[in-house]
Design a protein around this motif. Structure first.
Motif, PDB file in Angstrom:
ATOM      1  N   SER A  27      12.704  -4.708 -11.293  1.00 54.37           N
ATOM      2  CA  SER A  27      12.521  -3.255 -11.430  1.00 54.37           C
ATOM      3  C   SER A  27      11.188  -2.805 -10.844  1.00 54.37           C
ATOM      4  O   SER A  27      11.069  -1.699 -10.316  1.00 54.37           O
ATOM      5  N   ILE A  28      10.163  -3.658 -10.926  1.00 47.75           N
ATOM      6  CA  ILE A  28       8.862  -3.311 -10.340  1.00 47.75           C
ATOM      7  C   ILE A  28       8.996  -3.145  -8.828  1.00 47.75           C
ATOM      8  O   ILE A  28       8.443  -2.215  -8.236  1.00 47.75           O
ATOM      9  N   GLN A  29       9.733  -4.058  -8.213  1.00 42.70           N
ATOM     10  CA  GLN A  29       9.920  -3.982  -6.766  1.00 42.70           C
ATOM     11  C   GLN A  29      10.722  -2.737  -6.390  1.00 42.70           C
ATOM     12  O   GLN A  29      10.429  -2.069  -5.391  1.00 42.70           O
ATOM     13  N   ILE A  30      11.716  -2.395  -7.194  1.00 41.71           N
ATOM     14  CA  ILE A  30      12.544  -1.215  -6.909  1.00 41.71           C
ATOM     15  C   ILE A  30      11.715   0.060  -7.004  1.00 41.71           C
ATOM     16  O   ILE A  30      11.852   0.980  -6.188  1.00 41.71           O
ATOM     17  N   HIS A  31      10.817   0.110  -7.996  1.00 41.38           N
ATOM     18  CA  HIS A  31      10.019   1.319  -8.232  1.00 41.38           C
ATOM     19  C   HIS A  31       8.568   1.105  -7.794  1.00 41.38           C
ATOM     20  O   HIS A  31       7.636   1.580  -8.443  1.00 41.38           O
ATOM     21  N   PHE A  32       8.402   0.415  -6.701  1.00 41.42           N
ATOM     22  CA  PHE A  32       7.064   0.049  -6.237  1.00 41.42           C
ATOM     23  C   PHE A  32       6.192   1.265  -5.966  1.00 41.42           C
ATOM     24  O   PHE A  32       4.970   1.219  -6.100  1.00 41.42           O
ATOM     25  N   GLU A  33       6.804   2.366  -5.557  1.00 35.63           N
ATOM     26  CA  GLU A  33       6.024   3.571  -5.242  1.00 35.63           C
ATOM     27  C   GLU A  33       5.541   4.294  -6.492  1.00 35.63           C
ATOM     28  O   GLU A  33       4.863   5.313  -6.399  1.00 35.63           O
ATOM     29  N   ASP A  34       5.929   3.811  -7.655  1.00 39.00           N
ATOM     30  CA  ASP A  34       5.433   4.382  -8.916  1.00 39.00           C
ATOM     31  C   ASP A  34       4.627   3.305  -9.636  1.00 39.00           C
ATOM     32  O   ASP A  34       5.142   2.584 -10.493  1.00 39.00           O
ATOM     33  N   PRO A  35       3.343   3.150  -9.271  1.00 38.69           N
ATOM     34  CA  PRO A  35       2.560   2.031  -9.800  1.00 38.69           C
ATOM     35  C   PRO A  35       2.344   2.068 -11.298  1.00 38.69           C
ATOM     36  O   PRO A  35       2.230   1.030 -11.941  1.00 38.69           O
ATOM     37  N   LEU A  36       2.268   3.270 -11.894  1.00 44.00           N
ATOM     38  CA  LEU A  36       2.052   3.336 -13.335  1.00 44.00           C
ATOM     39  C   LEU A  36       3.238   2.728 -14.075  1.00 44.00           C
ATOM     40  O   LEU A  36       3.074   2.099 -15.126  1.00 44.00           O
ATOM     41  N   TYR A  37       4.451   2.890 -13.512  1.00 39.41           N
ATOM     42  CA  TYR A  37       5.599   2.192 -14.090  1.00 39.41           C
ATOM     43  C   TYR A  37       5.401   0.684 -13.946  1.00 39.41           C
ATOM     44  O   TYR A  37       5.645  -0.091 -14.873  1.00 39.41           O
ATOM     45  N   GLY A  38       4.943   0.292 -12.759  1.00 42.44           N
ATOM     46  CA  GLY A  38       4.725  -1.123 -12.503  1.00 42.44           C
ATOM     47  C   GLY A  38       3.776  -1.754 -13.499  1.00 42.44           C
ATOM     48  O   GLY A  38       4.017  -2.851 -14.015  1.00 42.44           O
ATOM     49  N   PHE A  39       2.692  -1.058 -13.824  1.00 41.63           N
ATOM     50  CA  PHE A  39       1.718  -1.613 -14.762  1.00 41.63           C
ATOM     51  C   PHE A  39       2.310  -1.722 -16.170  1.00 41.63           C
ATOM     52  O   PHE A  39       2.051  -2.690 -16.893  1.00 41.63           O
ATOM     53  N   ARG A  40       3.103  -0.707 -16.562  1.00 43.85           N
ATOM     54  CA  ARG A  40       3.758  -0.777 -17.873  1.00 43.85           C
ATOM     55  C   ARG A  40       4.675  -1.994 -17.940  1.00 43.85           C
ATOM     56  O   ARG A  40       4.703  -2.733 -18.924  1.00 43.85           O
TER      57      ARG A  40
ATOM     58  N   GLY B  52      -8.058   6.495  -7.865  1.00 45.20           N
ATOM     59  CA  GLY B  52      -8.934   6.019  -8.932  1.00 45.20           C
ATOM     60  C   GLY B  52      -8.204   5.720 -10.224  1.00 45.20           C
ATOM     61  O   GLY B  52      -8.490   4.717 -10.894  1.00 45.20           O
ATOM     62  N   ALA B  53      -7.254   6.591 -10.603  1.00 46.86           N
ATOM     63  CA  ALA B  53      -6.527   6.386 -11.859  1.00 46.86           C
ATOM     64  C   ALA B  53      -5.710   5.098 -11.815  1.00 46.86           C
ATOM     65  O   ALA B  53      -5.633   4.356 -12.806  1.00 46.86           O
ATOM     66  N   ILE B  54      -5.120   4.833 -10.671  1.00 51.64           N
ATOM     67  CA  ILE B  54      -4.310   3.624 -10.535  1.00 51.64           C
ATOM     68  C   ILE B  54      -5.198   2.384 -10.547  1.00 51.64           C
ATOM     69  O   ILE B  54      -4.856   1.359 -11.146  1.00 51.64           O
ATOM     70  N   GLN B  55      -6.362   2.474  -9.906  1.00 49.40           N
ATOM     71  CA  GLN B  55      -7.280   1.337  -9.921  1.00 49.40           C
ATOM     72  C   GLN B  55      -7.734   1.034 -11.352  1.00 49.40           C
ATOM     73  O   GLN B  55      -7.809  -0.126 -11.761  1.00 49.40           O
ATOM     74  N   GLU B  56      -8.013   2.085 -12.113  1.00 48.53           N
ATOM     75  CA  GLU B  56      -8.448   1.891 -13.508  1.00 48.53           C
ATOM     76  C   GLU B  56      -7.345   1.242 -14.332  1.00 48.53           C
ATOM     77  O   GLU B  56      -7.586   0.295 -15.090  1.00 48.53           O
TER      78      GLU B  56
ATOM     79  N   LYS C 240     -20.635   6.199 -13.133  1.00 49.57           N
ATOM     80  CA  LYS C 240     -20.774   7.127 -14.254  1.00 49.57           C
ATOM     81  C   LYS C 240     -19.586   7.080 -15.210  1.00 49.57           C
ATOM     82  O   LYS C 240     -19.572   7.784 -16.211  1.00 49.57           O
ATOM     83  N   ASN C 241     -18.585   6.280 -14.873  1.00 51.71           N
ATOM     84  CA  ASN C 241     -17.370   6.206 -15.691  1.00 51.71           C
ATOM     85  C   ASN C 241     -17.482   5.033 -16.659  1.00 51.71           C
ATOM     86  O   ASN C 241     -17.320   3.876 -16.277  1.00 51.71           O
ATOM     87  N   LEU C 242     -17.785   5.327 -17.914  1.00 53.99           N
ATOM     88  CA  LEU C 242     -18.017   4.277 -18.907  1.00 53.99           C
ATOM     89  C   LEU C 242     -16.785   3.397 -19.089  1.00 53.99           C
ATOM     90  O   LEU C 242     -16.893   2.165 -19.165  1.00 53.99           O
ATOM     91  N   LYS C 243     -15.611   4.010 -19.158  1.00 56.59           N
ATOM     92  CA  LYS C 243     -14.379   3.242 -19.372  1.00 56.59           C
ATOM     93  C   LYS C 243     -14.177   2.224 -18.250  1.00 56.59           C
ATOM     94  O   LYS C 243     -13.873   1.054 -18.503  1.00 56.59           O
ATOM     95  N   THR C 244     -14.364   2.662 -17.005  1.00 53.39           N
ATOM     96  CA  THR C 244     -14.197   1.741 -15.881  1.00 53.39           C
ATOM     97  C   THR C 244     -15.249   0.647 -15.912  1.00 53.39           C
ATOM     98  O   THR C 244     -14.969  -0.522 -15.618  1.00 53.39           O
TER      99      THR C 244
END
Length: 644
Positions: free
Chosen positions: A397-410, A442-446, A486-490
């Motif tokens: 499913s990750i490969q199928i939805h590769f263009e949606d990285p946030l799905y991939g990370f989940r 940036g959001a995807i990298q984080e 400046k991004n503490l979380k990162t």
């Protein structure tokens, strides 16, 4: 001809308009010929001419209601010909005439879903919502009029997301309170159904908050309606959409919903309408929303009603419907922790969930539901999940939805829950490829760093990187600290990633980090956020790994500020024991690996007193042991500097 010859006659105009309405109920060819004769303009002209006649007005509105159903083009024409003014003026002039009020609401109800800014502006400026509330008060005993008014309010509410002023007008006119009152006074199921749709629309688009009284009223009205009409499909559909929306938008309403008989009614609805997708869809979402994040006792109660078996039955009947499969998988995940291992196992081995996921793998929302389910049952049936091929399915499913990285990370986090050290490298490679593909986001990298940490932390003691993967991960961590200063979380995430990589001590990765100035990067981060305990903790641990394994680290620590940062973390650690112990451990590692000349300088920096003071705190046994060793190493050099 009748219009033209007897234009001043109320009775002829009423009869002619009603005749046109009859034609509009005829065959397609008759309807088309009526529309082509510009009947819209003729009816509107008669409304102006006979506005004092209630019979002509109600006949005209009734006929317009049918006419406007024919096309959006006719609706736009009606708006241009100022239909809203005609309706509102008629409602004011004939405010006690039930037929005029009913037919006027029907006209606006038909127009309400039209995307037309002029329409919304006219409705607001003419105070239509106030007139609608008057109808709900003055004609509360007229079922058909109340139905028409509630349907009108429902359609306006569903359109209110397009116009802020209309949304405000609906709230200010207290429409929600009035429709709930109408439902309490009239038990006719069709009215209850329309009220439920209206509540759904208002909660979806208009209400930013709900009082406890409003929540109680919604739960009470809809519960009574459902109990009285358990086999009415549309009533169940509208009621559970409204209730589901209420819980999502106002989480505090969850307890009120659960303390009613709604959970039992919803399970009964699943059984009654097992074949009807339109009904079971909102029922499934309601059950998931009311149970997710609820007290475990609530979940056990619903599970005890046989909900899981019914959900599996629904899934088997609707395998090719992703709209049903999505909430069904979510609900099974919510129920799983309180079910017996055998029942959860049965839900997988029976093929219902696995087959549903497989058949709908192209639908990203089903994939997200699958990751939720896996995360909930991984602790119960990890071996069975792997054996049944869920791991391979998630990877696919990750490969199928590769263009949606946030799905991939989940999905990758779910995989880490059921994976092992043997496939951890494969998971990391997928994360790396996703991050590389979206390197400027940036959001995807984080999120990517979050996911890497999750995977590496899970298997850090049992896995080893090849030099290519290790150095790439090292570059990710260093780049994050450099680019997101400046991004503490990162900074926190990057520091933890660097610690994990340093701890695993792959020689190529370690050398890459040293060459990239990892100690300086960490020290700068500690100086930038001196009071952030989590950051100080991860940075201290990372420095400890550097000191253990880099022969040149001591000199840099003495001159680059690392010692001062660690001392500050010990003294000013905001009573955070983990942070202070990590900093203390790093100093002990520095002392242990220091050369003769470096220890001389460490003694001069008064580290003996710092560690002695630290030992007086309530420490873990391992920390006390480290300090004792370090103090012993420092003592052999402190004697050298005694004044005699």
């Amino acid at each position: 001809n009748a219009f033209s010859s007897h234009s001043s006659s109320d009775k002829v105009s009423e009869s002619s308009i009603r005749a046109i309405g009859s034609f509009l109920r005829g065959t397609n060819s008759i309807r088309q010929s009526v529309i082509e004769s510009d009947v819209l303009s003729m009816i509107i002209a008669r409304l102006y001419m006979h506005r004092s006649s209630a019979p002509v007005t109600s006949a005209a509105f009734d006929t317009l209601s049918f006419l406007l159903l024919e096309s959006d083009d006719l609706k736009h024409q009606a708006v241009k010909q100022n239909i809203v003014a005609l309706v509102t003026n008629a409602m004011k002039e004939h405010n006690e005439n039930e037929q005029v009020q009913r037919s006027a609401c029907t006209v606006v109800s038909g127009l309400a879903l039209l995307a037309n800014k002029e329409l919304y502006r006219n409705l607001v400026t003419s105070n239509f919502c106030e007139l609608l509330s008057d109808v709900l008060v003055m004609h509360k005993d007229q079922i058909q009029t109340m139905q028409s008014a509630c349907r009108c309010a429902s359609n306006l509410a569903l359109s209110a997301d397009k116009n802020r002023n209309l949304k405000h007008a609906l709230v200010e006119s207290e429409i929600l309170e009035l429709v709930l009152k109408a439902a309490r006074c009239n038990k006719e199921y069709k009215l209850q159904e329309v009220v439920a749709w209206c509540v759904w629309g208002l909660l979806t688009n208009c209400k930013s908050s709900c009082t406890s009284e409003e929540v109680s009223a919604i739960v009470s009205v809809l519960t009574k309606a459902l109990r009285a009409n358990p086999t009415r499909a549309r009533l169940n559909q509208s009621s559970f959409w409204a209730l589901s929306c209420m819980i999502v938008n106002f989480p505090k309403s969850r307890e009120a919903a659960f303390n009613s008989t709604l959970p039992m009614i919803s399970v009964q609805s699943l059984q009654t309408f097992c074949e009807n997708e339109r009904v079971i869809l909102p029922v499934l979402w309601f059950l998931h929303h009311v149970l997710n994040e609820s007290d475990i006792g609530f979940v056990k109660t619903v599970a005890g009603l046989g909900a899981a078996s019914l959900v599996l039955k629904v899934m088997k009947k609707h395998l090719d419907s992703p709209q049903i499969i999505e909430p069904a998988i979510y609900l099974m995940g919510t129920l799983a922790p309180v079910l017996s291992g055998d029942l959860v196992n049965e839900s997988i081995l029976s093929g219902a969930i696995l087959k549903a996921f497989s058949l709908n793998i192209q639908v990203i929302n089903v994939g997200l539901a699958g990751t939720f389910f896996v995360s909930k049952v991984s602790g119960i049936l990890k071996a069975e999940i792997v054996q049944r091929g869920v791991l391979n399915l998630l990877e696919e499913s990750i490969q199928i939805h590769f263009e949606d990285p946030l799905y991939g990370f989940r999905a990758l986090e779910a995989l880490a829950n059921i994976g092992s050290a043997e496939n951890a490298l494969e998971l990391i490679e997928l994360v790396v490829s996703l991050m590389a593909h979206f390197e400027h986001d940036g959001a995807i990298q984080e999120k990517g760093i979050d996911t890497l940490i999750f995977i590496i932390r899970s298997f850090a003691d049992d896995m080893y990187f090849d030099s290519g993967t290790g150095t790439f991960l090292a570059s990710v961590g260093c780049s994050a600290i450099k680019a997101q200063g400046k991004n503490l979380k990162t900074q926190e995430n990057a520091a933890e990633l660097l610690y994990l990589l340093l701890r695993m001590f792959d020689s190529a990765t370690f050398q890459f980090l040293v060459d990239d100035g990892v100690q300086d990067l960490i020290v700068r981060s500690m100086k930038r956020f001196p009071k952030a305990n989590k950051l100080q903790y991860h940075c201290s641990r990372a420095l400890g790994e550097v000191f253990k394994n880099d022969d040149g680290a001591g000199a840099e620590a003495l001159n680059g500020g690392a010692v001062e940062c660690l001392v500050f973390a010990i003294k000013k650690g905001n009573n955070n024991r983990m942070c202070r112990e990590a900093a203390c451990s790093a100093l002990c590692s520095l002392i242990a690996s220091a050369s003769k000349s470096e220890r001389e300088l460490l003694v001069k920096k008064n580290l003996k007193n710092v560690l002695s003071e630290m030992k007086e705190q309530n420490l873990s046994s391992s920390a006390e042991k480290d300090i004792d060793i370090a103090l012993g190493q420092l003592s052999s050099w402190s004697d050298y500097f005694l004044p005699w």
